[in-house]
Design a protein around this motif. Sequence first.
Motif, short mmCIF file in Angstrom:
data_model
loop_
_atom_site.label_atom_id
_atom_site.label_comp_id
_atom_site.label_asym_id
_atom_site.label_seq_id
_atom_site.Cartn_x
_atom_site.Cartn_y
_atom_site.Cartn_z
N ARG A 197 0.77 -1.29 0.02
CA ARG A 197 -0.06 0.11 0.12
C ARG A 197 0.96 1.23 -0.13
O ARG A 197 0.32 2.21 -0.52
CB ARG A 197 -0.86 0.06 1.35
CG ARG A 197 -1.91 1.05 1.18
CD ARG A 197 -2.66 1.50 2.56
NE ARG A 197 -3.29 0.47 3.42
CZ ARG A 197 -4.06 0.60 3.87
NH1 ARG A 197 -4.45 1.89 4.34
NH2 ARG A 197 -4.77 -0.56 4.72
N GLN A 205 -4.79 6.65 -1.88
CA GLN A 205 -4.85 5.80 -0.57
C GLN A 205 -6.22 5.90 0.03
O GLN A 205 -6.69 4.79 0.63
CB GLN A 205 -3.98 6.68 0.51
CG GLN A 205 -2.55 6.66 0.17
CD GLN A 205 -1.86 5.34 0.36
OE1 GLN A 205 -2.53 4.56 0.94
NE2 GLN A 205 -0.83 4.89 -0.35
N THR A 206 -7.07 6.78 -0.36
CA THR A 206 -8.36 6.75 0.18
C THR A 206 -9.20 5.68 -0.33
O THR A 206 -10.11 4.92 0.15
CB THR A 206 -8.95 8.19 -0.10
OG1 THR A 206 -8.25 9.19 0.64
CG2 THR A 206 -10.68 8.10 0.36
N ARG A 209 -8.24 2.45 1.16
CA ARG A 209 -8.85 2.30 2.43
C ARG A 209 -10.41 1.99 2.18
O ARG A 209 -10.71 1.31 3.22
CB ARG A 209 -8.60 3.55 3.36
CG ARG A 209 -7.19 3.80 3.85
CD ARG A 209 -7.11 5.06 4.86
NE ARG A 209 -7.50 6.17 4.18
CZ ARG A 209 -6.75 6.95 3.65
NH1 ARG A 209 -5.34 6.74 3.78
NH2 ARG A 209 -7.03 8.15 3.37
N THR A 214 -9.25 -4.93 1.78
CA THR A 214 -7.81 -4.59 2.01
C THR A 214 -7.23 -4.75 3.26
O THR A 214 -6.26 -5.37 3.64
CB THR A 214 -7.82 -2.76 1.73
OG1 THR A 214 -7.92 -2.61 0.40
CG2 THR A 214 -6.21 -2.42 2.36
N PRO A 215 -8.22 -4.55 4.63
CA PRO A 215 -7.60 -5.03 5.80
C PRO A 215 -7.64 -6.59 5.88
O PRO A 215 -7.01 -6.94 6.85
CB PRO A 215 -8.93 -4.38 6.69
CG PRO A 215 -9.89 -4.08 5.86
CD PRO A 215 -9.38 -3.51 4.43
N GLU A 218 -4.68 -7.64 4.43
CA GLU A 218 -3.31 -7.29 5.37
C GLU A 218 -3.27 -7.83 6.50
O GLU A 218 -2.18 -8.32 7.17
CB GLU A 218 -3.34 -5.70 5.55
CG GLU A 218 -3.12 -5.06 4.40
CD GLU A 218 -3.18 -3.44 4.55
OE1 GLU A 218 -3.92 -2.84 5.81
OE2 GLU A 218 -2.75 -2.70 3.85
N SER A 234 -9.01 -3.42 12.74
CA SER A 234 -9.10 -3.07 11.48
C SER A 234 -10.12 -4.12 10.75
O SER A 234 -10.73 -3.48 9.61
CB SER A 234 -8.00 -3.36 10.61
OG SER A 234 -7.69 -4.85 10.44
N TYR A 237 -14.58 -2.72 9.82
CA TYR A 237 -15.21 -2.03 8.90
C TYR A 237 -15.84 -3.14 7.93
O TYR A 237 -16.91 -3.17 7.62
CB TYR A 237 -14.28 -1.15 8.01
CG TYR A 237 -14.51 -0.68 6.53
CD1 TYR A 237 -15.90 -0.09 6.29
CD2 TYR A 237 -13.81 -0.86 5.73
CE1 TYR A 237 -16.27 -0.05 4.95
CE2 TYR A 237 -14.07 -0.62 4.34
CZ TYR A 237 -15.41 -0.26 4.10
OH TYR A 237 -15.47 -0.13 2.82
#
Length: 264
Positions: A197, A205-206, A209, A214-215, A218, A234, A237
């Motif tokens: 990232r 980046q926004t 996110r 993504t989370p 990761e 994380s 969401y």
Amino acid sequence: MISHLRSAWRYRNFILSAIKGELKGRFAASKIGTLWFVLHPLAMATIYAVVLSKVLGAKLGGVSGDSAYSIYLMAGIAAWTVFLEITNRCLTVFIEYGNTLKKISFPRIALPIIVLGSVLVTHALLLVAIAVVFVFFQHYPSIHWIALPVGTLVIALLAFGLGILLGVMNVFARDIGQVMSVVFQLWFWLTPIVYTRDILPDSMQTLIRLNPVTPLVEFYQDILLYSRWPDFASLLYPASLGAALVLASLLVFRRASAELVDAL
């Protein structure tokens, strides 16, 4: 939602038998069966290690070793694969089993649950295979692996809700499946799987996110590559979005259920 859960519980033996039957059918025509779950990630890791790590010189900050980038890719792809497979299978499950729905009386919600169970079993086998591959890289599984089921469950929640919603829509508008094949390709490249990232410009980046996968990717990367405890916060969401999608999809499914068979 409660009625769907009650129906699924009453037909739990049917669902379990169907999951077993699907898994057996998947391996029936293969002479080496589940060994493919070891060979596939091993081949994938070898290709990435040679092409990307060696030829392109891909490196990861804070991680040493020629195999680090391959492990990073395998971690991300493992998370993405279970998300994509659940969603794609639920997207087509009602059409795929259209004849069965017309001939046999059983709760229609059982079909995506069967898909979910089958994919989770194969994902567990894939994680075992990845652990074997990591041993060849001298990157041994750590105690942090016990946190993986948490990430997997959140992925399943998000994919299950999205998959049922798209699956019902796909029955009435078959173009949904074609559109989503393109969307998923774009979605893959908007997820930090083949890149990190931090290399992206601020303008991206926004968007990264806002990507609920993504989370989750990761989360897997923290455990499988960095051997550290992931950021459980994380997951709030994607878990919240997944719960909302499940509720919305079951509501849509309930309203469309009466017309589902006729549309097939």
